[in-house]
Write a protein that holds these residues in place. Structure first.
Motif, PDB file in Angstrom:
ATOM      1  N   ALA A 123       0.824  -1.210   0.000  1.00 13.94           N
ATOM      2  CA  ALA A 123       0.000   0.000   0.000  1.00 13.94           C
ATOM      3  C   ALA A 123       0.859   1.261   0.000  1.00 13.94           C
ATOM      4  N   LEU A 124       2.051   1.177   0.608  1.00 16.08           N
ATOM      5  CA  LEU A 124       2.970   2.321   0.644  1.00 16.08           C
ATOM      6  C   LEU A 124       3.737   2.478  -0.669  1.00 16.08           C
ATOM      7  N   GLY A 125       3.704   1.455  -1.499  1.00 19.06           N
ATOM      8  CA  GLY A 125       4.412   1.523  -2.770  1.00 19.06           C
ATOM      9  C   GLY A 125       5.865   1.101  -2.683  1.00 19.06           C
ATOM     10  N   GLY A 126       6.259   0.471  -1.595  1.00 12.47           N
ATOM     11  CA  GLY A 126       7.631  -0.005  -1.466  1.00 12.47           C
ATOM     12  C   GLY A 126       8.096   0.018  -0.030  1.00 12.47           C
ATOM     13  N   SER A 127       9.263  -0.556   0.197  1.00 11.80           N
ATOM     14  CA  SER A 127       9.763  -0.731   1.564  1.00 11.80           C
ATOM     15  C   SER A 127      10.797   0.297   2.000  1.00 11.80           C
ATOM     16  N   ASP A 128      11.080   1.304   1.182  1.00 12.71           N
ATOM     17  CA  ASP A 128      12.053   2.330   1.586  1.00 12.71           C
ATOM     18  C   ASP A 128      11.596   3.006   2.870  1.00 12.71           C
ATOM     19  N   GLY A 129      12.457   3.005   3.889  1.00 10.32           N
ATOM     20  CA  GLY A 129      12.150   3.644   5.157  1.00 10.32           C
ATOM     21  C   GLY A 129      11.242   2.829   6.065  1.00 10.32           C
ATOM     22  N   VAL A 130      10.991   1.578   5.698  1.00 13.34           N
ATOM     23  CA  VAL A 130      10.091   0.725   6.475  1.00 13.34           C
ATOM     24  C   VAL A 130      10.901  -0.410   7.101  1.00 13.34           C
ATOM     25  N   HIS A 131      10.690  -0.631   8.401  1.00 14.78           N
ATOM     26  CA  HIS A 131      11.378  -1.695   9.123  1.00 14.78           C
ATOM     27  C   HIS A 131      10.342  -2.597   9.783  1.00 14.78           C
ATOM     28  N   TRP A 132      10.518  -3.894   9.605  1.00 10.18           N
ATOM     29  CA  TRP A 132       9.538  -4.872  10.074  1.00 10.18           C
ATOM     30  C   TRP A 132       9.148  -4.687  11.528  1.00 10.18           C
ATOM     31  N   THR A 133      10.125  -4.511  12.412  1.00  7.11           N
ATOM     32  CA  THR A 133       9.801  -4.442  13.839  1.00  7.11           C
ATOM     33  C   THR A 133       9.238  -3.089  14.251  1.00  7.11           C
ATOM     34  N   ASP A 134       9.232  -2.112  13.340  1.00 10.04           N
ATOM     35  CA  ASP A 134       8.566  -0.828  13.587  1.00 10.04           C
ATOM     36  C   ASP A 134       7.070  -0.937  13.309  1.00 10.04           C
ATOM     37  N   ILE A 135       6.650  -2.047  12.716  1.00 10.11           N
ATOM     38  CA  ILE A 135       5.238  -2.264  12.384  1.00 10.11           C
ATOM     39  C   ILE A 135       4.699  -3.321  13.336  1.00 10.11           C
ATOM     40  N   GLU A 136       3.845  -2.914  14.233  1.00  9.32           N
ATOM     41  CA  GLU A 136       3.182  -3.874  15.120  1.00  9.32           C
ATOM     42  C   GLU A 136       1.701  -3.864  14.808  1.00  9.32           C
ATOM     43  N   VAL A 137       1.122  -5.052  14.719  1.00 11.54           N
ATOM     44  CA  VAL A 137      -0.321  -5.159  14.563  1.00 11.54           C
ATOM     45  C   VAL A 137      -0.892  -5.356  15.958  1.00 11.54           C
ATOM     46  N   ALA A 138      -1.662  -4.379  16.398  1.00 12.27           N
ATOM     47  CA  ALA A 138      -2.290  -4.418  17.716  1.00 12.27           C
ATOM     48  C   ALA A 138      -3.801  -4.540  17.516  1.00 12.27           C
ATOM     49  N   SER A 139      -4.529  -4.561  18.605  1.00 13.19           N
ATOM     50  CA  SER A 139      -5.986  -4.641  18.526  1.00 13.19           C
ATOM     51  C   SER A 139      -6.610  -3.554  19.381  1.00 13.19           C
ATOM     52  N   GLU A 140      -7.662  -2.945  18.837  1.00 15.89           N
ATOM     53  CA  GLU A 140      -8.459  -2.032  19.639  1.00 15.89           C
ATOM     54  C   GLU A 140      -9.260  -2.859  20.635  1.00 15.89           C
ATOM     55  N   GLU A 141      -9.864  -2.207  21.597  1.00 11.67           N
ATOM     56  CA  GLU A 141     -10.664  -2.916  22.601  1.00 11.67           C
ATOM     57  C   GLU A 141     -11.749  -3.777  21.947  1.00 11.67           C
ATOM     58  N   SER A 142     -12.274  -3.315  20.825  1.00  9.22           N
ATOM     59  CA  SER A 142     -13.325  -4.049  20.112  1.00  9.22           C
ATOM     60  C   SER A 142     -12.787  -5.301  19.416  1.00  9.22           C
ATOM     61  N   GLY A 143     -11.450  -5.394  19.301  1.00 12.45           N
ATOM     62  CA  GLY A 143     -10.834  -6.512  18.593  1.00 12.45           C
ATOM     63  C   GLY A 143     -10.388  -6.145  17.190  1.00 12.45           C
ATOM     64  N   ARG A 144     -10.760  -4.965  16.735  1.00 13.49           N
ATOM     65  CA  ARG A 144     -10.377  -4.488  15.403  1.00 13.49           C
ATOM     66  C   ARG A 144      -8.864  -4.350  15.319  1.00 13.49           C
ATOM     67  N   PRO A 145      -8.235  -4.937  14.281  1.00 10.06           N
ATOM     68  CA  PRO A 145      -6.776  -4.811  14.160  1.00 10.06           C
ATOM     69  C   PRO A 145      -6.374  -3.423  13.674  1.00 10.06           C
ATOM     70  N   VAL A 146      -5.284  -2.927  14.230  1.00  9.48           N
ATOM     71  CA  VAL A 146      -4.749  -1.617  13.842  1.00  9.48           C
ATOM     72  C   VAL A 146      -3.227  -1.702  13.816  1.00  9.48           C
ATOM     73  N   PHE A 147      -2.615  -0.824  13.036  1.00  8.94           N
ATOM     74  CA  PHE A 147      -1.167  -0.732  13.026  1.00  8.94           C
ATOM     75  C   PHE A 147      -0.711   0.205  14.136  1.00  8.94           C
ATOM     76  N   ALA A 148       0.313  -0.200  14.855  1.00 12.18           N
ATOM     77  CA  ALA A 148       1.004   0.663  15.814  1.00 12.18           C
ATOM     78  C   ALA A 148       2.409   0.840  15.240  1.00 12.18           C
ATOM     79  N   LEU A 149       2.633   1.972  14.599  1.00 12.02           N
ATOM     80  CA  LEU A 149       3.904   2.225  13.919  1.00 12.02           C
ATOM     81  C   LEU A 149       4.830   3.033  14.816  1.00 12.02           C
ATOM     82  N   THR A 150       6.116   2.708  14.768  1.00 11.32           N
ATOM     83  CA  THR A 150       7.112   3.418  15.547  1.00 11.32           C
ATOM     84  C   THR A 150       8.335   3.677  14.669  1.00 11.32           C
ATOM     85  N   GLY A 151       9.302   4.381  15.229  1.00 11.86           N
ATOM     86  CA  GLY A 151      10.597   4.572  14.578  1.00 11.86           C
ATOM     87  C   GLY A 151      10.527   5.180  13.193  1.00 11.86           C
TER      88      GLY A 151
END
Length: 135
Positions: free
Chosen positions: A55-83
């Motif tokens: 969706a970003l069009g490539g991996s430049d500037g993207v690191h695997w461990t900076d992308i965490e898939v978390a869940s909202e209280e409802s259970g809906r998955p969301v990205f928690a991005l860092t770094g």
């Protein structure tokens, strides 16, 4: 305005076998909170990260461990991005990421939509505005 769409599918048994054969992949691909999950959930998160990169069009500037898939209280998955990944996504003007994941019958899949606010003067719609004909 949608600026990117990504989708990915992962074969869960194959992914689990790869992780078992190469244990060092776990800390290279997943944030600490994700590493305790079952293989089917890890496969779905891997698919989500791959779909995000597409969706970003490539991996430049993207690191695997900076992308965490978390869940909202409802259970809906969301990205928690860092770094650097969070900086890269924000730098591309992306204001919202939508994520859907599923796993069944040995497959895990994820779908990501990236949105950004259109630049000033650009209309988000590609359809002409309806108007009344005057006769």
């Amino acid at each position: 305005m949608i600026v990117g769409i990504g989708v990915d599918v992962v074969d869960v048994p194959r992914f689990a076998a790869t992780l078992a054969r190469t244990p060092r992949l776990l800390p290279r691909l997943f944030a600490p909170a994700e590493r305790v999950l079952k293989p089917r959930s890890l496969a779905a998160r891997y698919a989500a990260k791959e779909a995000l990169i597409k969706a970003l069009g490539g991996s430049d500037g993207v690191h695997w461990t900076d992308i965490e898939v978390a869940s909202e209280e409802s259970g809906r998955p969301v990205f928690a991005l860092t770094g650097e990944t969070a900086v890269t996504v924000a730098g591309r003007g992306i204001t919202a990421l939508h994520l859907s994941m599923s796993h069944d019958a040995g497959l895990a899949t994820a779908y990501v939509i990236a949105e950004a606010v259109p630049p000033a003067g650009v209309t988000a719609s590609v359809f002409p505005t309806a108007r009344e004909d005057t006769a």
